[in-house]
Design a protein around this motif. Structure first.
Motif, PDB file in Angstrom:
ATOM      1  N   ASN A   6      -6.589   1.302 -54.905  1.00  0.00           N
ATOM      2  CA  ASN A   6      -7.263   0.390 -53.901  1.00  0.00           C
ATOM      3  C   ASN A   6      -7.922  -0.922 -54.362  1.00  0.00           C
ATOM      4  O   ASN A   6      -9.017  -0.560 -54.651  1.00  0.00           O
ATOM      5  CB  ASN A   6      -8.029   1.464 -52.772  1.00  0.00           C
ATOM      6  N   GLU A   7      -7.259  -1.821 -54.714  1.00  0.00           N
ATOM      7  CA  GLU A   7      -7.626  -2.886 -55.440  1.00  0.00           C
ATOM      8  C   GLU A   7      -7.998  -4.187 -54.728  1.00  0.00           C
ATOM      9  O   GLU A   7      -8.472  -5.082 -55.303  1.00  0.00           O
ATOM     10  CB  GLU A   7      -6.780  -3.069 -56.743  1.00  0.00           C
ATOM     11  N   PHE A   8      -7.313  -4.279 -53.597  1.00  0.00           N
ATOM     12  CA  PHE A   8      -7.332  -5.644 -53.181  1.00  0.00           C
ATOM     13  C   PHE A   8      -7.863  -5.500 -51.517  1.00  0.00           C
ATOM     14  O   PHE A   8      -8.090  -4.532 -50.955  1.00  0.00           O
ATOM     15  CB  PHE A   8      -5.717  -6.241 -52.985  1.00  0.00           C
ATOM     16  N   ALA A   9      -8.114  -6.743 -50.858  1.00  0.00           N
ATOM     17  CA  ALA A   9      -8.821  -6.759 -49.629  1.00  0.00           C
ATOM     18  C   ALA A   9      -7.817  -6.540 -48.565  1.00  0.00           C
ATOM     19  O   ALA A   9      -8.261  -5.774 -47.622  1.00  0.00           O
ATOM     20  CB  ALA A   9      -9.567  -8.187 -49.360  1.00  0.00           C
ATOM     21  N   HIS A  10      -6.664  -6.786 -48.767  1.00  0.00           N
ATOM     22  CA  HIS A  10      -5.588  -6.584 -47.466  1.00  0.00           C
ATOM     23  C   HIS A  10      -4.285  -6.206 -48.082  1.00  0.00           C
ATOM     24  O   HIS A  10      -3.851  -6.381 -49.140  1.00  0.00           O
ATOM     25  CB  HIS A  10      -5.391  -8.117 -47.023  1.00  0.00           C
ATOM     26  N   TYR A  11      -3.924  -5.431 -47.083  1.00  0.00           N
ATOM     27  CA  TYR A  11      -2.684  -4.662 -47.297  1.00  0.00           C
ATOM     28  C   TYR A  11      -1.463  -4.552 -46.358  1.00  0.00           C
ATOM     29  O   TYR A  11      -1.946  -5.050 -44.946  1.00  0.00           O
ATOM     30  CB  TYR A  11      -2.683  -3.105 -47.845  1.00  0.00           C
ATOM     31  N   CYS A  53      16.596  -2.506 -45.389  1.00  0.00           N
ATOM     32  CA  CYS A  53      16.845  -1.536 -44.292  1.00  0.00           C
ATOM     33  C   CYS A  53      16.012  -2.018 -43.018  1.00  0.00           C
ATOM     34  O   CYS A  53      15.351  -3.064 -43.129  1.00  0.00           O
ATOM     35  CB  CYS A  53      16.170  -0.225 -44.936  1.00  0.00           C
ATOM     36  N   TRP A  54      16.388  -1.632 -42.063  1.00  0.00           N
ATOM     37  CA  TRP A  54      15.411  -1.824 -40.877  1.00  0.00           C
ATOM     38  C   TRP A  54      14.181  -1.405 -41.257  1.00  0.00           C
ATOM     39  O   TRP A  54      13.633  -0.210 -42.032  1.00  0.00           O
ATOM     40  CB  TRP A  54      16.024  -0.901 -39.716  1.00  0.00           C
ATOM     41  N   SER A  55      13.073  -2.107 -40.512  1.00  0.00           N
ATOM     42  CA  SER A  55      11.755  -1.699 -40.888  1.00  0.00           C
ATOM     43  C   SER A  55      10.748  -2.404 -39.750  1.00  0.00           C
ATOM     44  O   SER A  55      11.059  -3.108 -38.848  1.00  0.00           O
ATOM     45  CB  SER A  55      11.449  -2.555 -42.394  1.00  0.00           C
ATOM     46  N   PHE A  56       9.507  -1.878 -39.930  1.00  0.00           N
ATOM     47  CA  PHE A  56       8.283  -2.489 -39.285  1.00  0.00           C
ATOM     48  C   PHE A  56       7.380  -2.546 -40.166  1.00  0.00           C
ATOM     49  O   PHE A  56       7.370  -1.655 -41.095  1.00  0.00           O
ATOM     50  CB  PHE A  56       7.900  -1.839 -37.628  1.00  0.00           C
ATOM     51  N   GLU A  57       6.331  -3.379 -39.958  1.00  0.00           N
ATOM     52  CA  GLU A  57       5.165  -3.344 -40.883  1.00  0.00           C
ATOM     53  C   GLU A  57       3.708  -3.249 -40.094  1.00  0.00           C
ATOM     54  O   GLU A  57       3.806  -3.254 -38.923  1.00  0.00           O
ATOM     55  CB  GLU A  57       5.017  -4.437 -41.690  1.00  0.00           C
ATOM     56  N   THR A  58       2.900  -2.728 -40.920  1.00  0.00           N
ATOM     57  CA  THR A  58       1.537  -2.386 -40.331  1.00  0.00           C
ATOM     58  C   THR A  58       0.494  -3.235 -41.444  1.00  0.00           C
ATOM     59  O   THR A  58       0.937  -3.071 -42.479  1.00  0.00           O
ATOM     60  CB  THR A  58       1.064  -1.153 -40.008  1.00  0.00           C
ATOM     61  N   ALA A  59      -0.471  -3.712 -40.782  1.00  0.00           N
ATOM     62  CA  ALA A  59      -1.410  -4.516 -41.814  1.00  0.00           C
ATOM     63  C   ALA A  59      -2.711  -3.475 -41.752  1.00  0.00           C
ATOM     64  O   ALA A  59      -3.128  -3.001 -40.624  1.00  0.00           O
ATOM     65  CB  ALA A  59      -1.772  -5.739 -41.188  1.00  0.00           C
ATOM     66  N   PHE A  60      -3.502  -3.614 -43.068  1.00  0.00           N
ATOM     67  CA  PHE A  60      -4.643  -2.686 -43.063  1.00  0.00           C
ATOM     68  C   PHE A  60      -5.560  -3.247 -44.291  1.00  0.00           C
ATOM     69  O   PHE A  60      -5.171  -3.846 -45.015  1.00  0.00           O
ATOM     70  CB  PHE A  60      -4.501  -1.220 -43.166  1.00  0.00           C
ATOM     71  N   THR A  61      -6.863  -3.066 -44.256  1.00  0.00           N
ATOM     72  CA  THR A  61      -7.772  -3.591 -45.042  1.00  0.00           C
ATOM     73  C   THR A  61      -7.973  -2.621 -46.239  1.00  0.00           C
ATOM     74  O   THR A  61      -7.721  -1.363 -46.188  1.00  0.00           O
ATOM     75  CB  THR A  61      -9.065  -4.091 -44.251  1.00  0.00           C
ATOM     76  N   GLN A  62      -8.688  -2.944 -47.173  1.00  0.00           N
ATOM     77  CA  GLN A  62      -9.183  -2.222 -48.105  1.00  0.00           C
ATOM     78  C   GLN A  62     -10.083  -1.034 -47.634  1.00  0.00           C
ATOM     79  O   GLN A  62     -10.176   0.184 -48.229  1.00  0.00           O
ATOM     80  CB  GLN A  62     -10.022  -3.119 -49.210  1.00  0.00           C
ATOM     81  N   ASP A  63     -10.847  -1.297 -46.797  1.00  0.00           N
ATOM     82  CA  ASP A  63     -11.793  -0.432 -46.021  1.00  0.00           C
ATOM     83  C   ASP A  63     -10.897   0.729 -45.428  1.00  0.00           C
ATOM     84  O   ASP A  63     -11.385   1.989 -45.188  1.00  0.00           O
ATOM     85  CB  ASP A  63     -12.828  -0.704 -44.821  1.00  0.00           C
ATOM     86  N   GLU A  64      -9.911   0.287 -44.606  1.00  0.00           N
ATOM     87  CA  GLU A  64      -9.184   1.120 -44.043  1.00  0.00           C
ATOM     88  C   GLU A  64      -8.109   2.038 -44.823  1.00  0.00           C
ATOM     89  O   GLU A  64      -7.624   3.181 -44.435  1.00  0.00           O
ATOM     90  CB  GLU A  64      -7.994   0.451 -42.985  1.00  0.00           C
ATOM     91  N   PHE A  65      -8.046   1.467 -46.121  1.00  0.00           N
ATOM     92  CA  PHE A  65      -6.858   2.036 -47.220  1.00  0.00           C
ATOM     93  C   PHE A  65      -7.173   3.449 -47.470  1.00  0.00           C
ATOM     94  O   PHE A  65      -6.299   4.481 -47.165  1.00  0.00           O
ATOM     95  CB  PHE A  65      -6.986   1.381 -48.290  1.00  0.00           C
ATOM     96  N   PRO A  66      -8.354   4.255 -47.537  1.00  0.00           N
ATOM     97  CA  PRO A  66      -8.667   5.542 -47.867  1.00  0.00           C
ATOM     98  C   PRO A  66      -8.213   6.395 -46.807  1.00  0.00           C
ATOM     99  O   PRO A  66      -7.905   7.684 -46.920  1.00  0.00           O
ATOM    100  CB  PRO A  66     -10.174   5.766 -48.389  1.00  0.00           C
ATOM    101  N   GLN A  67      -8.242   6.130 -45.551  1.00  0.00           N
ATOM    102  CA  GLN A  67      -7.877   7.030 -44.461  1.00  0.00           C
ATOM    103  C   GLN A  67      -6.420   6.803 -44.030  1.00  0.00           C
ATOM    104  O   GLN A  67      -5.538   7.527 -43.892  1.00  0.00           O
ATOM    105  CB  GLN A  67      -8.842   6.553 -43.252  1.00  0.00           C
ATOM    106  N   PHE A  68      -6.005   5.534 -44.202  1.00  0.00           N
ATOM    107  CA  PHE A  68      -4.792   5.395 -43.827  1.00  0.00           C
ATOM    108  C   PHE A  68      -3.792   5.694 -44.670  1.00  0.00           C
ATOM    109  O   PHE A  68      -2.591   6.613 -44.037  1.00  0.00           O
ATOM    110  CB  PHE A  68      -4.189   3.639 -43.339  1.00  0.00           C
TER     111      PHE A  68
END
Length: 119
Positions: A6-11, A53-68
Motif C-alpha cells: 500500500n504505497e500510493f494515495a489512490h487505487y 475481458c469484461w470488467s468493471f472498476e472501483t476506486a479506493f484510497t490508501q486509507d481504504e486499502f487495508p480493509q478493501f
C-alpha cells in the motif's frame, strides 16, 4: 494471500468476469457500491481500454486499502482482480504498480504510451 503493498494515495481495482460469472459480478458491484460505499465504474460487457475481458472498476484510497483488499480477496469467488495505483502515468500504473488477486489476465498495453501522463 499476500496483500499487495500500500504505497500510493489512490487505487483502482478491475474485476474481470464473463458470461458465466456475469450475475455474480453484478451482485458484487452492487455490494461494493451500496454496502462499502466505494465508487464503481460502468459494468462493461465489451472490451474497454487495456482490458481483454469484461470488467468493471472501483476506486479506493490508501486509507481504504487495508480493509478493501482483504475483503475483495475473501469475496471475489474466483474472479480475477487487478489492483493498480492511480498516479496519472497509466502505462506504469498498469505495468509496474500492479498486483493481482487470482489469476493475472493479459492486458492490451498498446493503448498506452510509456511515460504518458493522462488526465
Amino acid at each position: 494471500m499476500t496483500i499487495p503493498a500500500n504505497e500510493f494515495a489512490h487505487y483502482h481495482a478491475h474485476l474481470y468476469f464473463d458470461e458465466t460469472s456475469q450475475e455474480f459480478a453484478a451482485e458484487l458491484r452492487y455490494t461494493i457500491c451500496h454496502d462499502l460505499g466505494l465508487p464503481v465504474g460502468p459494468f462493461n460487457t465489451r472490451l474497454v481500454g487495456p482490458h481483454l475481458c469484461w470488467s468493471f472498476e472501483t476506486a479506493f484510497t490508501q486509507d481504504e486499502f487495508p480493509q478493501f483488499v482483504p475483503w475483495m480477496e475473501q469475496h471475489r469467488k474466483g474472479l480475477s482482480v487487478m489492483i493498480h495505483a492511480v498516479t496519472g502515468d497509466h502505462y506504469s500504473d498498469h505495468t509496474q504498480r500492479i498486483s493481482w488477486l487470482g489469476h493475472p489476465q493479459p492486458l492490451n498495453l498498446s493503448v498506452f504510451r510509456p511515460n504518458d501522463a493522462v488526465d
